[in-house]
Enzyme design. Structure first.
Site, PDB file in Angstrom:
ATOM      1  N   ASP A 136      -7.832  -5.428   0.059  1.00 52.45           N
ATOM      2  CA  ASP A 136      -8.306  -6.294  -1.036  1.00 52.45           C
ATOM      3  C   ASP A 136      -7.899  -7.747  -0.872  1.00 52.45           C
ATOM      4  OD1 ASP A 136      -7.568  -3.470  -3.009  1.00 52.45           O
ATOM      5  OD2 ASP A 136      -9.565  -4.250  -2.585  1.00 52.45           O
TER       6      ASP A 136
ATOM      7  N   HIS B 294       0.854  -1.192   0.000  1.00 54.61           N
ATOM      8  CA  HIS B 294       0.000   0.000   0.000  1.00 54.61           C
ATOM      9  C   HIS B 294       0.888   1.238   0.000  1.00 54.61           C
ATOM     10  CE1 HIS B 294      -3.181   2.812   1.143  1.00 54.61           C
ATOM     11  NE2 HIS B 294      -4.016   1.882   0.757  1.00 54.61           N
TER      12      HIS B 294
END
Ligand code: SDX
Length: 431
Positions: A366, A308
């Site tokens: 996710d 991320h």
């Protein structure tokens, strides 16, 4: 605006500039460079916006090192456990948790906007049956501006409010109808007696031939997935919505732009890619092969659902999602789901591997969401439309905040130009 008197000094060539600094309520200080070009004749250079604050906002705060996510100051794990999606929508839109009266007024406002203009159903029929649902919801969302002319004037606060409620209310219907169209089943109309998540599940899985009763366990999991995806600071799709909105484009077009950006596999498309990756790995014994590929600079393969831009610790949403996956699959009696086992083992191995530790790559939102959505019965092609449905409120809250800011102006970045310098045209016979 926070008051601050400190300056940053920038010395270069024969210049020394004093640039004002500002302190946030949370997070890093900023150097205000708005006058840098006018005073110094130079630009800053930050193509991925890794060190750039594009706006001032009061909506969502992320601390990437602590793995903290706050919606209007409230931590995401508490909201996921104690709140529900429409209450979170109210919080993101208006800044405070609603009292009982405010909530009882807000929920019916959303519920009574869930139907689409009947003529919009013809848009769906123009798509191929095998069209990806993201292509459909992107198109239909943009087409909404051709039906709801009475809520496209961004300068009218009431029209902004109506457009906001309409989009939050209608996105589940659009996403559900995109799914129904892709499987050749008739559209199921929204029902006002169901809560937001239950209504979405009913529109997706009910058929006219028999009654469909929403499982409350599944509805709670669905609602929690909506909450976890509702907003996330200035991510790529939110920045897209803000940039589109800065030109004065109508709200429906701005949200369609956000949907288009979210579709990318590096962003919201990662949930679909992550489950496809877990299925491709298939069994625990094949994990080392994929870990090696993820580390190989010559291999474009990445562990989808890992890493991320901001979180250099656990994504707090992934922790809640992992707990929810255990709970939902356990209650459904499929706790031994092979994909879940592969995901857990992949996470364990990766988090012990020096490559991932050094680069601070952790599972993101996710990584586990697809396992729950798959267990609920959604095809992978519906994962990103569900993400878009949840994120609609975040996009709208950020868009409203920008439009209401009296200092906002059209976003227009500059560049570092390294192309050809001035040269005259040469006729083809002389080239
Ligand atoms: C979302 O921004 C948001 O807030 C987004 C989001 C939201 O709610 O809106 O949180 C939703 O988009 C989550 C992220 C979903 N995407 C994925 O899971 C796709 C896989 N992850 C990556 O592609 C990547 O981690 C990004 C895109 C998420 C972040 O990329 P960055 O910040 O630009 O980091 P990078 O690409 O510069 O990577 C840093 C290093 C690189 O190695 P070096 O070049 O330094 O040697 O880490 C490596 C990368 O190669 N790396 C990975 C990796 N992610 C980064 N290596 C293997 N597998 C990965 N998943």
């Amino acid at each position: 605006m926070t008051s601050d008197t400190r300056n940053a000094t920038l010395d270069f060539d024969d210049k020394s500039l004093e640039l004002p600094m500002r302190s946030p309520t949370l997070g890093p200080d900023v150097v205000d460079i708005q006058k840098l070009y006018a005073q110094g004749g130079i630009f800053t250079y930050d193509p991925g916006f890794t060190s750039t604050a594009s706006c001032e906002s009061k909506i969502t705060y992320i601390d990437g090192n602590k793995g903290e996510l706050l919606y209007r100051g409230y931590p995401i794990d508490q909201l996921a456990e104690k709140s529900h999606f429409l209450e979170v929508c109210y919080l993101l839109l208006y800044g405070e948790l609603p009292n009982a009266e405010e909530l009882n007024e807000f929920i019916p406002r959303v519920t009574r906007h869930t139907m689409l203009h009947e003529q919009m159903s013809y848009f769906f029929r123009g798509f191929r049956r095998d069209a990806h649902p993201m292509s459909i919801i992107c198109g239909v969302q943009g087409a909404m501006s051709s039906f709801y002319h009475d809520s496209t004037d961004i300068n009218d606060p009431w029209q902004r409010e109506v457009a906001s409620i309409r989009m939050i209310a209608k996105m589940p219907t659009i996403a559900a109808w995109a799914y129904k169209y892709s499987i050749g089943q008739p559209f199921v109309y929204p029902r006002n007696d169901l809560d937001y998540a239950s209504n979405f599940l009913h529109m997706c899985f009910a058929v006219p031939a028999e009654e469909y009763v929403v499982d409350p366990i599944i509805a709670r999991a669905m609602d929690r997935i909506f909450t976890l995806h509702a907003d996330h600071e200035q991510n790529a799709s939110t920045s897209t919505v803000r940039l589109a909105g800065s030109s004065g484009a109508n709200p429906f077009a701005c949200i369609a732009a956000g949907i288009a950006c979210l579709w990318g596999p590096a962003h919201g498309g990662a949930n679909e890619a992550a489950l496809n990756m877990l299925r491709e790995i298939g069994t625990v014994d094949r994990i080392p092969e994929y870990i090696a590929r993820a580390k190989d600079k010559n291999d474009p393969f990445r562990l989808m659902g890992f890493g991320h831009r901001v979180y250099k610790n656990f994504d707090p949403r992934a922790k809640v999602m992992k707990e929810s996956a255990d709970e939902v699959l356990g209650l459904l009696g499929i706790e031994n789901n092979p994909t879940l086992q592969v995901a857990k083992e992949l996470e364990r191995i990766a988090l012990e591997d020096p490559y991932f530790v050094e680069k601070k790559l952790y599972p993101n939102v996710d990584f586990y969401s697809g396992i729950i959505l798959d267990a609920i019965g959604f095809p992978t092609s519906m994962f990103t439309p569900i993400f878009a449905t949840a994120r609609t409120v975040g996009w709208i809250a950020q868009w409203k905040e920008m439009i209401a800011d009296p200092t906002q102006k059209i976003g227009r970045p500059r560049q570092l130009y390294t192309g050809a310098t001035y040269r005259d045209y040469v006729d083809v016979e002389n080239r």
